[in-house]
Scaffold this motif. Structure first.
Motif, short mmCIF file in Angstrom:
data_model
loop_
_atom_site.label_atom_id
_atom_site.label_comp_id
_atom_site.label_asym_id
_atom_site.label_seq_id
_atom_site.Cartn_x
_atom_site.Cartn_y
_atom_site.Cartn_z
N PRO A 137 2.84 2.19 -6.20
CA PRO A 137 1.76 1.34 -6.73
C PRO A 137 2.05 -0.16 -6.62
O PRO A 137 1.12 -0.96 -6.60
CB PRO A 137 1.65 1.76 -8.20
CG PRO A 137 2.22 3.14 -8.25
CD PRO A 137 3.27 3.20 -7.18
N ARG A 138 3.31 -0.55 -6.52
CA ARG A 138 3.62 -1.97 -6.38
C ARG A 138 3.16 -2.51 -5.03
O ARG A 138 2.85 -3.69 -4.91
CB ARG A 138 5.11 -2.21 -6.60
CG ARG A 138 5.47 -2.06 -8.09
CD ARG A 138 6.93 -2.12 -8.36
NE ARG A 138 7.50 -3.41 -8.02
CZ ARG A 138 8.78 -3.70 -8.18
NH1 ARG A 138 9.61 -2.81 -8.68
NH2 ARG A 138 9.24 -4.89 -7.85
N ILE A 139 3.10 -1.66 -4.02
CA ILE A 139 2.58 -2.10 -2.71
C ILE A 139 1.09 -2.42 -2.83
O ILE A 139 0.61 -3.41 -2.26
CB ILE A 139 2.86 -1.05 -1.61
CG1 ILE A 139 4.37 -0.85 -1.43
CG2 ILE A 139 2.18 -1.42 -0.31
CD1 ILE A 139 5.11 -2.11 -0.98
N LEU A 140 0.36 -1.58 -3.56
CA LEU A 140 -1.06 -1.87 -3.82
C LEU A 140 -1.19 -3.21 -4.55
O LEU A 140 -2.03 -4.04 -4.19
CB LEU A 140 -1.71 -0.76 -4.63
CG LEU A 140 -3.16 -1.03 -5.07
CD1 LEU A 140 -4.09 -1.10 -3.87
CD2 LEU A 140 -3.62 0.02 -6.06
N LEU A 141 -0.35 -3.43 -5.55
CA LEU A 141 -0.37 -4.70 -6.29
C LEU A 141 -0.11 -5.87 -5.35
O LEU A 141 -0.83 -6.88 -5.39
CB LEU A 141 0.67 -4.68 -7.41
CG LEU A 141 0.93 -6.00 -8.12
CD1 LEU A 141 -0.34 -6.54 -8.78
CD2 LEU A 141 2.05 -5.85 -9.14
N ARG A 142 0.87 -5.75 -4.49
CA ARG A 142 1.19 -6.84 -3.57
C ARG A 142 0.02 -7.11 -2.61
O ARG A 142 -0.29 -8.26 -2.30
CB ARG A 142 2.46 -6.52 -2.78
CG ARG A 142 3.68 -6.54 -3.65
CD ARG A 142 4.92 -6.08 -2.92
NE ARG A 142 6.03 -5.91 -3.85
CZ ARG A 142 7.19 -5.38 -3.52
NH1 ARG A 142 7.42 -4.98 -2.27
NH2 ARG A 142 8.13 -5.25 -4.43
N GLY A 143 -0.65 -6.05 -2.17
CA GLY A 143 -1.82 -6.22 -1.31
C GLY A 143 -2.95 -6.93 -2.03
O GLY A 143 -3.61 -7.82 -1.47
N LYS A 144 -3.16 -6.57 -3.29
CA LYS A 144 -4.20 -7.23 -4.09
C LYS A 144 -3.85 -8.71 -4.31
O LYS A 144 -4.72 -9.58 -4.26
CB LYS A 144 -4.39 -6.53 -5.44
CG LYS A 144 -4.95 -5.14 -5.36
CD LYS A 144 -6.43 -5.18 -5.24
CE LYS A 144 -7.02 -3.78 -5.34
NZ LYS A 144 -8.45 -3.80 -5.08
N LEU A 145 -2.56 -8.98 -4.55
CA LEU A 145 -2.14 -10.37 -4.69
C LEU A 145 -2.35 -11.14 -3.39
O LEU A 145 -2.83 -12.28 -3.40
CB LEU A 145 -0.67 -10.45 -5.13
CG LEU A 145 -0.43 -10.22 -6.62
CD1 LEU A 145 1.04 -9.90 -6.88
CD2 LEU A 145 -0.87 -11.42 -7.44
N ASP A 146 -2.00 -10.53 -2.26
CA ASP A 146 -2.23 -11.17 -0.95
C ASP A 146 -3.72 -11.49 -0.75
O ASP A 146 -4.07 -12.58 -0.28
CB ASP A 146 -1.77 -10.27 0.19
CG ASP A 146 -0.26 -10.23 0.36
OD1 ASP A 146 0.43 -11.13 -0.16
OD2 ASP A 146 0.22 -9.29 1.02
N THR A 147 -4.59 -10.54 -1.11
CA THR A 147 -6.03 -10.75 -0.97
C THR A 147 -6.50 -11.90 -1.86
O THR A 147 -7.28 -12.75 -1.43
CB THR A 147 -6.80 -9.46 -1.31
OG1 THR A 147 -6.39 -8.43 -0.41
CG2 THR A 147 -8.30 -9.66 -1.23
#
Length: 167
Positions: free
Chosen positions: A7-17
Motif C-alpha cells: 500500500p505504500r507504493i499506492l501512497l507514493r503514486g498518489k503523492l506523485d500525482t
C-alpha cells in the motif's frame, strides 16, 4: 524498499500525482497577475509540503514542521474551521463562479484527501494503531491549507486585504 504491491507504493503514486497537479496549478496560478504575490508563494510552500511528505515516507525520517508562509499547521487548522473570524468569509463551497484559481486549488484539496486515505491504508495496523501519525496529520492539515488558500485567493480576488489575516 517495499514490494510493488505494498500500500505504500499506492501512497507514493498518489503523492506523485498531487505534486504534479500542484506544479501545474503553480504554472497557471494568477494568469492575470492581479493577486498578491504571497498567494503564489504559499502555493509553492504547499507543493514543497507534498515533497517533504514524500521524502519522509520514503526515507523514514521525521517530518519537519510544515507551514504556508507564516501560517503554521495550528493556524491553518484554526482558519479552516472558522474562516469568518479570521478571513471575513463564510465557509466556501466552490463553483465555477469562484474562478479557475480557486477551482485548481479545490482540485488539489480533493487530491490531498485521496492521498490522506492512501496513507491511512498504508499505515493502519490490525490493532487499530497508526504508523506515521506525523504524515497523516500533515496530510490532514495540507488539505486544510489548500482550503485556506482557496479562501484567501477568492477574498483577494474580491478586493479584500488578506494581509490582515492573523491567528
Amino acid at each position: 524498499r517495499v514490494p510493488k504491491n505494498h500500500p505504500r507504493i499506492l501512497l507514493r503514486g498518489k503523492l506523485d500525482t498531487a505534486i504534479a497537479a500542484a506544479v501545474l496549478a503553480q504554472a497557471e496560478f494568477d494568469a492575470a497577475g492581479k493577486l498578491p504575490a504571497k498567494l503564489k508563494a504559499w502555493l509553492g510552500d504547499l507543493r514543497s509540503w507534498l515533497g517533504s511528505i514524500l521524502r519522509a515516507e520514503v526515507t523514514g525520517e521525521a517530518l519537519p514542521d510544515l507551514s504556508m508562509g507564516e501560517l503554521g499547521m495550528d493556524a491553518i487548522h484554526a482558519i479552516s474551521h472558522n474562516p469568518k473570524k479570521y478571513v471575513g468569509h463564510e465557509h466556501l463551497v466552490p463553483d465555477a463562479g469562484s474562478g479557475p484559481d480557486v477551482a485548481r486549488l479545490n482540485w488539489l484539496r480533493a487530491l490531498t484527501r485521496e492521498v490522506e486515505l492512501a496513507a491511512m491504508q498504508a499505515f493502519a495496523r490490525p490493532d487499530l494503531t497508526v504508523e506515521r501519525e506525523d504524515i497523516i496529520r500533515a496530510l490532514n492539515r495540507l488539505s486544510s491549507a489548500f482550503y485556506v488558500l482557496m479562501l484567501l485567493t477568492l477574498s483577494a480576488g474580491q478586493g479584500r486585504d488578506i494581509e490582515k489575516v492573523r491567528v
